[in-house]
Design a protein around this motif. Sequence first.
Motif, PDB file in Angstrom:
ATOM      1  N   ARG A 135       4.538  25.974 -28.431  1.00  0.00           N
ATOM      2  CA  ARG A 135       5.250  25.883 -27.158  1.00  0.00           C
ATOM      3  C   ARG A 135       5.925  27.171 -26.716  1.00  0.00           C
ATOM      4  O   ARG A 135       6.092  27.412 -25.527  1.00  0.00           O
ATOM      5  CB  ARG A 135       6.304  24.774 -27.210  1.00  0.00           C
ATOM      6  CG  ARG A 135       5.655  23.423 -27.091  1.00  0.00           C
ATOM      7  CD  ARG A 135       6.657  22.346 -26.911  1.00  0.00           C
ATOM      8  NE  ARG A 135       5.952  21.068 -26.961  1.00  0.00           N
ATOM      9  CZ  ARG A 135       6.498  19.941 -27.260  1.00  0.00           C
ATOM     10  NH1 ARG A 135       7.789  19.884 -27.526  1.00  0.00           N
ATOM     11  NH2 ARG A 135       5.795  18.840 -27.284  1.00  0.00           N
ATOM     12  N   LYS A 136       6.321  28.038 -27.614  1.00  0.00           N
ATOM     13  CA  LYS A 136       7.045  29.256 -27.250  1.00  0.00           C
ATOM     14  C   LYS A 136       6.102  30.406 -26.915  1.00  0.00           C
ATOM     15  O   LYS A 136       6.551  31.464 -26.509  1.00  0.00           O
ATOM     16  CB  LYS A 136       7.980  29.666 -28.375  1.00  0.00           C
ATOM     17  CG  LYS A 136       9.086  28.667 -28.594  1.00  0.00           C
ATOM     18  CD  LYS A 136       9.994  29.071 -29.706  1.00  0.00           C
ATOM     19  CE  LYS A 136      11.059  28.004 -29.910  1.00  0.00           C
ATOM     20  NZ  LYS A 136      11.921  28.311 -31.036  1.00  0.00           N
ATOM     21  N   LYS A 182       3.606  32.595 -24.749  1.00  0.00           N
ATOM     22  CA  LYS A 182       3.412  32.815 -23.307  1.00  0.00           C
ATOM     23  C   LYS A 182       2.070  33.432 -23.040  1.00  0.00           C
ATOM     24  O   LYS A 182       1.463  34.064 -23.767  1.00  0.00           O
ATOM     25  CB  LYS A 182       4.517  33.707 -22.763  1.00  0.00           C
ATOM     26  CG  LYS A 182       5.828  33.001 -22.854  1.00  0.00           C
ATOM     27  CD  LYS A 182       6.887  33.801 -22.152  1.00  0.00           C
ATOM     28  CE  LYS A 182       8.180  33.018 -22.309  1.00  0.00           C
ATOM     29  NZ  LYS A 182       9.170  33.293 -21.425  1.00  0.00           N
TER      30      LYS A 182
END
Length: 61
Positions: free
Chosen positions: A58-59, A61
Amino acid sequence: MYCKHCYHDGKFTDSEITFHNVKTRGLAIIYQLNTSVIKKHFMQLFYPGVLKRPTRWRKIK
């Protein structure tokens, strides 16, 4: 939820793998599927976004 290539028997098959490597591996698996070219195209297009859903990525990018 993880695929059978990444998660087996309650643990990751490669705990040190990077997001980029998972993405590359997944796209290669999609390419080899026995399905239509259009279906493969859409799977490859949306795969990176779907891949970011699990907590592990999730972190990124």
